[in-house]
Design an enzyme around this catalytic site. Sequence first.
Site, short mmCIF file in Angstrom:
data_model
loop_
_atom_site.label_atom_id
_atom_site.label_comp_id
_atom_site.label_asym_id
_atom_site.label_seq_id
_atom_site.Cartn_x
_atom_site.Cartn_y
_atom_site.Cartn_z
N LYS A 171 0.84 -1.19 0.00
CA LYS A 171 0.00 0.00 0.00
C LYS A 171 0.88 1.24 0.00
CE LYS A 171 -4.20 -1.55 0.09
NZ LYS A 171 -5.22 -1.14 -0.91
N ASP A 200 0.03 -0.30 -4.80
CA ASP A 200 -1.35 0.18 -4.88
C ASP A 200 -1.43 1.49 -4.14
OD1 ASP A 200 -4.08 0.57 -4.85
OD2 ASP A 200 -4.54 -1.22 -3.66
N GLU A 226 -1.28 -0.36 -9.16
CA GLU A 226 -2.74 -0.37 -9.04
C GLU A 226 -3.30 0.99 -8.66
OE1 GLU A 226 -4.09 -3.82 -6.93
OE2 GLU A 226 -5.73 -2.74 -5.95
N GLU A 252 -11.38 -1.79 -9.15
CA GLU A 252 -12.15 -2.13 -7.94
C GLU A 252 -13.24 -1.10 -7.68
OE1 GLU A 252 -8.53 -1.56 -5.34
OE2 GLU A 252 -10.04 -0.78 -3.99
N ASP A 275 -14.32 -6.35 -8.31
CA ASP A 275 -14.57 -6.98 -7.01
C ASP A 275 -15.92 -7.67 -7.13
OD1 ASP A 275 -15.63 -7.31 -4.29
OD2 ASP A 275 -13.79 -6.29 -3.69
N HIS A 302 -10.37 -8.20 -7.43
CA HIS A 302 -10.07 -7.51 -6.18
C HIS A 302 -10.85 -8.21 -5.07
CE1 HIS A 302 -11.21 -4.34 -3.17
NE2 HIS A 302 -9.94 -4.03 -3.29
N GLU A 335 -6.14 -12.16 -4.24
CA GLU A 335 -5.80 -11.11 -3.27
C GLU A 335 -6.14 -11.60 -1.87
OE1 GLU A 335 -7.42 -7.16 -3.84
OE2 GLU A 335 -6.01 -6.41 -2.33
CA CA Z 1 -6.70 -1.70 -4.32
#
Ligand code: CA
Length: 383
Positions: A171, A200, A226, A252, A275, A302, A335
């Site tokens: 992240k 991401d 991402e 997502e 997602d 996702h 994921e």
């Molecule tokens: Ca993400």
Amino acid sequence: MKIIDIKIHVLKSPLAEPFAFSQGWVRQRSATLVEVLTEEGITGWGEAFAQGLEPPEIAAAAVQYALKPLILGANALDTEVLWHKMYHATRDFGRKGSVIAAISAVDIALWDIAGKTHHVPIHVLLGGAFRHRVQPYATGFYRVNGQGESARLADEAIRHLDAGFTAMKVKLGYGVEDDIQCMKAIAEAVEGRGITLMVDTNHAYGRAQALRLGRALDGYNLRWYEEPVVPEDLHGYAEMRNKLTMPIAGGENEHTLFGYRDLFAANAVDIAQPDLCSCGGISAARHIVTLAQAHGVAVNPHVWGSAVAQAASLQLIAALPVAHHSLFAQEPLLEYDCSSHPFRQHLITQPIQQSGGWVPIPEGPGLGIEIDRSIVERYRVAG
Ligand code: CA
């Protein structure tokens, strides 16, 4: 297979230690679960996506007031028919966000019923399994203080490595300089261990900063970058794709085949990330996968929800063709969010867990899971 009731369960749990992604501090985990009951006694479960800052009551209200009256009394096996019925009835106030998440929850529950009716896992109904196990990647590296946590994040990378993960998604989006420093520490910690890295930023930056970060990370052989820019900026996505070397991923925060049509038409992504609990469910994911294939775009779902979301994703992943066939084609990954989630694993009797770097696809009927109702009751706050 007449639908006689739809129960909605809103689950919540405060977190002992809040954590941050680039858009804010997550202080609770929540889920909107939907249970569709049929006259024959077969029950299906579904989940609406609730990201860390999203009140789960929005999707719950959409199911209760907009969708439930539409499909009570209908045949639960009419998955495609009911998807269109729900989409058309909510078009003028839906199309994106929590309303589509609500449709997703109902749709997943209907597919669960269909699998249980035919005594097969959902992936058999989708055309069969390309694979019976999938490599998970660890999603983590959230912040607990803010900036300047590179040493702690490097330790986290080692923990994922020791747990058996061979891929990790970091992240970022906490400031470009801080991002670069953290990536350097993480990459050094796992250097020479054969680990695949992704990043991401959760659309933290405008185009100039997103490019600067991408160029600074060029040496890490990232599997993907991402959500580099906001989901509305399709031309910005295309610019990232043109100017950076690593694959660009996103989706997502996009919904249905209509949203993905725009994403693909703009040449926005190399990897689409619907997602299951937000894109419109398994029915919509099928539409999106077909559309993606026609555009030469890979699909890698996702996943951030509870065990129901994980199970639905595994069923789709089993039936997902690779985008670019070859002897050694790149397979989709699962994921596997490693952030705190008090009830995700406990919600089902046999938790979905990685072992030795692999997660098996559940082979039981429908989603292939059994819900532990005592956990639903324990975390249930409304419905
Ligand atoms: Ca993400």
